[in-house]
Design a protein around this motif. Structure first.
Motif, mmCIF file in Angstrom:
data_model
loop_
_atom_site.group_PDB
_atom_site.id
_atom_site.type_symbol
_atom_site.label_atom_id
_atom_site.label_comp_id
_atom_site.label_asym_id
_atom_site.label_seq_id
_atom_site.Cartn_x
_atom_site.Cartn_y
_atom_site.Cartn_z
ATOM 1 N N GLU A 25 2.608 20.418 -1.871
ATOM 2 C CA GLU A 25 3.532 19.319 -2.180
ATOM 3 C C GLU A 25 3.757 18.408 -0.979
ATOM 4 O O GLU A 25 3.855 17.183 -1.110
ATOM 5 C CB GLU A 25 4.870 19.862 -2.685
ATOM 6 N N HIS A 26 3.810 18.986 0.223
ATOM 7 C CA HIS A 26 4.058 18.189 1.413
ATOM 8 C C HIS A 26 2.817 17.382 1.793
ATOM 9 O O HIS A 26 2.921 16.230 2.230
ATOM 10 C CB HIS A 26 4.483 19.094 2.567
ATOM 11 N N GLY A 27 1.627 17.984 1.621
ATOM 12 C CA GLY A 27 0.405 17.278 1.966
ATOM 13 C C GLY A 27 0.150 16.076 1.073
ATOM 14 O O GLY A 27 -0.208 14.997 1.549
ATOM 15 N N LEU A 28 0.345 16.248 -0.237
ATOM 16 C CA LEU A 28 0.146 15.125 -1.153
ATOM 17 C C LEU A 28 1.196 14.042 -0.922
ATOM 18 O O LEU A 28 0.891 12.842 -0.961
ATOM 19 C CB LEU A 28 0.184 15.613 -2.602
ATOM 20 N N ALA A 29 2.437 14.471 -0.682
ATOM 21 C CA ALA A 29 3.483 13.487 -0.393
ATOM 22 C C ALA A 29 3.155 12.724 0.896
ATOM 23 O O ALA A 29 3.377 11.512 0.984
ATOM 24 C CB ALA A 29 4.843 14.185 -0.273
ATOM 25 N N ALA A 30 2.590 13.447 1.868
ATOM 26 C CA ALA A 30 2.217 12.795 3.128
ATOM 27 C C ALA A 30 1.095 11.787 2.910
ATOM 28 O O ALA A 30 1.069 10.735 3.552
ATOM 29 C CB ALA A 30 1.790 13.845 4.152
ATOM 30 N N GLN A 31 0.157 12.097 2.010
ATOM 31 C CA GLN A 31 -0.902 11.149 1.700
ATOM 32 C C GLN A 31 -0.321 9.843 1.163
ATOM 33 O O GLN A 31 -0.687 8.745 1.598
ATOM 34 C CB GLN A 31 -1.847 11.754 0.656
ATOM 35 N N GLU A 32 0.594 9.966 0.223
ATOM 36 C CA GLU A 32 1.198 8.773 -0.376
ATOM 37 C C GLU A 32 2.030 8.013 0.643
ATOM 38 O O GLU A 32 1.966 6.778 0.728
ATOM 39 C CB GLU A 32 2.047 9.174 -1.578
ATOM 40 N N ARG A 33 2.794 8.743 1.455
ATOM 41 C CA ARG A 33 3.629 8.087 2.471
ATOM 42 C C ARG A 33 2.772 7.374 3.507
ATOM 43 O O ARG A 33 3.109 6.281 3.966
ATOM 44 C CB ARG A 33 4.543 9.107 3.150
ATOM 45 N N GLU A 34 1.663 7.998 3.900
ATOM 46 C CA GLU A 34 0.807 7.379 4.909
ATOM 47 C C GLU A 34 0.193 6.082 4.396
ATOM 48 O O GLU A 34 0.119 5.084 5.120
ATOM 49 C CB GLU A 34 -0.294 8.352 5.334
ATOM 50 N N LEU A 35 -0.258 6.089 3.138
ATOM 51 C CA LEU A 35 -0.793 4.860 2.559
ATOM 52 C C LEU A 35 0.262 3.761 2.575
ATOM 53 O O LEU A 35 0.003 2.626 2.981
ATOM 54 C CB LEU A 35 -1.276 5.114 1.135
ATOM 55 N N LYS A 36 1.466 4.093 2.137
ATOM 56 C CA LYS A 36 2.536 3.100 2.097
ATOM 57 C C LYS A 36 2.940 2.667 3.503
ATOM 58 O O LYS A 36 3.201 1.478 3.748
ATOM 59 C CB LYS A 36 3.742 3.672 1.358
ATOM 60 N N ALA A 37 2.994 3.638 4.408
ATOM 61 C CA ALA A 37 3.415 3.327 5.778
ATOM 62 C C ALA A 37 2.449 2.367 6.459
ATOM 63 O O ALA A 37 2.864 1.533 7.272
ATOM 64 C CB ALA A 37 3.534 4.612 6.591
ATOM 65 N N ASN A 38 1.178 2.470 6.141
ATOM 66 C CA ASN A 38 0.188 1.556 6.723
ATOM 67 C C ASN A 38 0.088 0.249 5.952
ATOM 68 O O ASN A 38 -0.102 -0.815 6.539
ATOM 69 C CB ASN A 38 -1.183 2.231 6.774
ATOM 70 N N LEU A 39 0.210 0.327 4.645
ATOM 71 C CA LEU A 39 0.067 -0.872 3.827
ATOM 72 C C LEU A 39 1.256 -1.814 3.960
ATOM 73 O O LEU A 39 1.085 -3.037 4.004
ATOM 74 C CB LEU A 39 -0.111 -0.485 2.357
ATOM 75 N N ALA A 40 2.471 -1.264 4.012
ATOM 76 C CA ALA A 40 3.667 -2.117 4.024
ATOM 77 C C ALA A 40 3.642 -3.121 5.184
ATOM 78 O O ALA A 40 3.783 -4.334 4.957
ATOM 79 C CB ALA A 40 4.926 -1.255 4.061
ATOM 80 N N PRO A 41 3.468 -2.684 6.429
ATOM 81 C CA PRO A 41 3.426 -3.677 7.515
ATOM 82 C C PRO A 41 2.178 -4.558 7.453
ATOM 83 O O PRO A 41 2.224 -5.723 7.859
ATOM 84 C CB PRO A 41 3.431 -2.819 8.785
ATOM 85 N N ALA A 42 1.066 -4.009 6.927
ATOM 86 C CA ALA A 42 -0.150 -4.817 6.812
ATOM 87 C C ALA A 42 0.060 -5.957 5.818
ATOM 88 O O ALA A 42 -0.345 -7.096 6.062
ATOM 89 C CB ALA A 42 -1.324 -3.942 6.374
ATOM 90 N N LEU A 43 0.704 -5.644 4.687
ATOM 91 C CA LEU A 43 0.988 -6.677 3.689
ATOM 92 C C LEU A 43 1.912 -7.743 4.267
ATOM 93 O O LEU A 43 1.702 -8.953 4.067
ATOM 94 C CB LEU A 43 1.623 -6.047 2.450
ATOM 95 N N GLU A 44 2.914 -7.299 5.003
ATOM 96 C CA GLU A 44 3.859 -8.246 5.597
ATOM 97 C C GLU A 44 3.167 -9.132 6.628
ATOM 98 O O GLU A 44 3.379 -10.363 6.652
ATOM 99 C CB GLU A 44 5.005 -7.474 6.250
ATOM 100 N N ARG A 45 2.324 -8.519 7.445
ATOM 101 C CA ARG A 45 1.672 -9.295 8.507
ATOM 102 C C ARG A 45 0.642 -10.269 7.940
ATOM 103 O O ARG A 45 0.557 -11.415 8.388
ATOM 104 C CB ARG A 45 1.002 -8.321 9.497
ATOM 105 N N THR A 46 -0.147 -9.824 6.977
ATOM 106 C CA THR A 46 -1.179 -10.707 6.427
ATOM 107 C C THR A 46 -0.565 -11.846 5.627
ATOM 108 O O THR A 46 -1.123 -12.957 5.605
ATOM 109 C CB THR A 46 -2.167 -9.927 5.542
ATOM 110 N N GLU A 47 0.558 -11.610 4.992
ATOM 111 C CA GLU A 47 1.170 -12.689 4.207
ATOM 112 C C GLU A 47 1.687 -13.815 5.094
ATOM 113 O O GLU A 47 1.820 -14.947 4.641
ATOM 114 C CB GLU A 47 2.279 -12.132 3.313
ATOM 115 N N ARG A 48 1.961 -13.521 6.364
ATOM 116 C CA ARG A 48 2.322 -14.599 7.285
ATOM 117 C C ARG A 48 1.150 -15.556 7.484
ATOM 118 O O ARG A 48 1.334 -16.721 7.854
ATOM 119 C CB ARG A 48 2.725 -14.018 8.648
#
Length: 504
Positions: free
Chosen positions: A97-120
């Motif tokens: 449960e922790h490993g799969l949750a970490a997979q999802e969190r890592e994707l979001k953690a990397n995508l969120a700032p990337a989306l914000e930065r690229t939209e600038r």
């Protein structure tokens, strides 16, 4: 990098002694098989990982955008084939449960700032099976086929500057560099047409490396039903179509053209030559898996500098594995001897509408790999030829394909609800066996179960939008672009917090 500098790098690759490369790869293969026999690649935990690809579009127009290299590095993503591509990989995690949750969190953690930065920069990152709107002022044909010759070397104008990509168009290996699909025919002088497509690639690590053949057998049998669930590329950029009627093009569309594109671009055009991109055969032993990589035709040898990782001891074989393009393939790796592992890389799936959808596929595939070998599920007895037919039927028709499955009690069925009922139940059991609660397991399965219950995949959603517009006399190019705009807008709202089921 200037064209002349890149051409010089490509020429340096082309000058590598191929026979010496093969000799060293052969030595490494024997060493790898010895390590496998001694248990070096056994690993006590089931581990999962995920490769996640995207492409860039203009935030205003929705047309394809080239990603500035500096921006790509700034957001921490890796280069892929085209200048519009970006890729990230999750850190390997234990299947629990922790490993799969970490997979999802890592994707979001990397995508969120990337989306914000690229939209600038007025760039939007899109997770999708195939882009359909070319850069403003260009046709898709121009973008995919534009190239120059520099010092006798063919260079694709819109391709990343990795020498190995460009070298593929300059070797003796007869790479097809073409696309042939219903009402589409494209020929290029480089492998750039492959940059039409994007994917997700789950990895599942096997505890005991000699058991790889059994897991591989099951991975081949579940490939078709998982692909049928994930299809997401029914349309090409409109200018790639010939002069057929719009209604005919819509009617003849395959649900997952990505499969055909990858095979057409990279396989030899001559049918007498072995295809490198294909549905692989079953494996008899883990040593045979190594031998298959070794025997695969070599496209681009390179001078390999061995680093300090443990698997750098097999650096030439690893490089050869990079062009071992099977839809499901074994991987042997590990930064250290203690982390050395054998795993299965599952490559048929296109990029998905949301992060949750991608992780759902990762979890369901891993759950199936946990359960099916453990219970010795009868589907392993499904003939390989039938499994292959299933796979390409799934690419053509998605959930409407008539797939053959062998049930828990050994009966043959083509009933969609029966097939997916068993698949989801087996995935649930596998995830619960790794410590997930029933509700946690169902959370990962639910987005995919919704697709079956509603008989709607991302490809079918796209197809319905375009078909309805064409029926209302909208020209096909406008219908495809409107569908693509709707897809990007829906994804913008749900990519990080939502699933494709929220679109329905």
């Amino acid at each position: 990098m200037s064209a002349s500098e890149l051409a010089a790098r490509v020429q340096a690759v082309l000058d590598v002694d191929a026979e010496e490369f093969r000799r060293r790869a052969t030595e490494e293969a024997e060493e790898l098989k010895r390590e496998l026999r001694e248990g070096t690649f056994d690993n006590t935990e089931a581990i999962v990982g995920l490769e996640f690809e995207l492409y860039a579009v203009d935030a205003r127009s929705g047309s394809l955008r080239r990603m500035p290299r500096g921006l790509l590095e700034l957001i921490g993503f890796e280069k892929e084939l085209g200048l519009h591509n970006a890729e990230m990989q999750t850190s390997p995690q234990p299947l629990n449960e922790h490993g799969l949750a970490a997979q999802e969190r890592e994707l979001k953690a990397n995508l969120a700032p990337a989306l914000e930065r690229t939209e600038r920069e007025n760039i939007r990152l899109v997770s999708d099976g195939m882009w359909t709107v070319p850069p403003t002022g260009e046709t898709a044909t121009e973008y995919l086929c534009d190239s120059v010759e520099e010092d006798g070397v063919r260079i694709a104008t819109n391709m990343s500057d990795a020498a190995r990509y460009h070298a593929m168009a300059n070797t003796d290996y007869p790479t097809g560099m073409r696309i042939g699909a219903p009402h589409v025919s494209l020929s290029a002088e480089t492998v750039m047409p492959e940059s039409l497509i994007t994917s997700i690639q789950p990895h599942y690590q096997i505890r005991h490396a000699p058991d790889l053949p059994e897991y591989f057998t099951y991975a081949l049998r579940v490939a078709a039903p998982l692909l049928a669930l994930g299809v997401n590329s029914p349309f090409f950029p409109p200018d790639l179509y010939d002069d057929a009627d719009d209604e005919e093009i819509v009617a003849d569309a395959w649900m997952e053209h990505r499969i055909g594109v990858f095979e057409d671009v990279l396989n030899p055009a001559d049918d007498d030559r072995p295809a490198k991109v294909r549905f692989p055969r079953d494996i008899d032993s883990v040593e045979a898996a190594v031998d298959r990589v070794l025997a695969d035709p070599l496209i681009v040898p390179v001078d390999v500098d061995r680093g300090e990782r443990f698997d750098d001891e097999f650096a030439h074989l690893r490089h050869k594995h990079g062009s071992y393009w099977r839809w499901i393939r074994p991987v042997f790796g590990g930064a250290t001897r203690s982390s050395a592992n054998a795993r299965i890389e599952f490559r048929p799936l296109p990029a998905q509408p949301t992060v949750r959808d991608a992780v759902s596929f990762e979890a369901v595939f891993a759950g199936l790999m946990e359960t099916l070998p453990r219970v010795e599920h009868p589907v392993r007895g499904l003939a390989w030829e039938r499994a292959r037919e299933n796979f390409y039927a799934a690419a053509r028709e998605g959930l409407e394909a008539e797939l053959t499955w062998i049930t828990n009690d050994g009966a043959e069925t083509t009933a969609t609800d029966r097939i997916y009922g068993e698949l989801f139940e087996a995935a649930r059991e596998g995830l619960e066996g790794r410590g997930l609660s029933t509700e946690e397991a169902r959370r990962y399965i639910r987005p995919l179960r919704e697709r079956v219950d509603r008989r709607v995949t991302p490809a079918r959603w796209k197809h319905a939008h375009v078909a309805a517009a064409v029926e209302d006399r909208t020209p096909l190019p406008e219908a495809i672009w409107a569908m693509q705009s709707a897809y990007v807008d829906r994804q913008h709202e749900t990519l990080l917090e939502g699933s494709f089921a929220d679109w329905l």
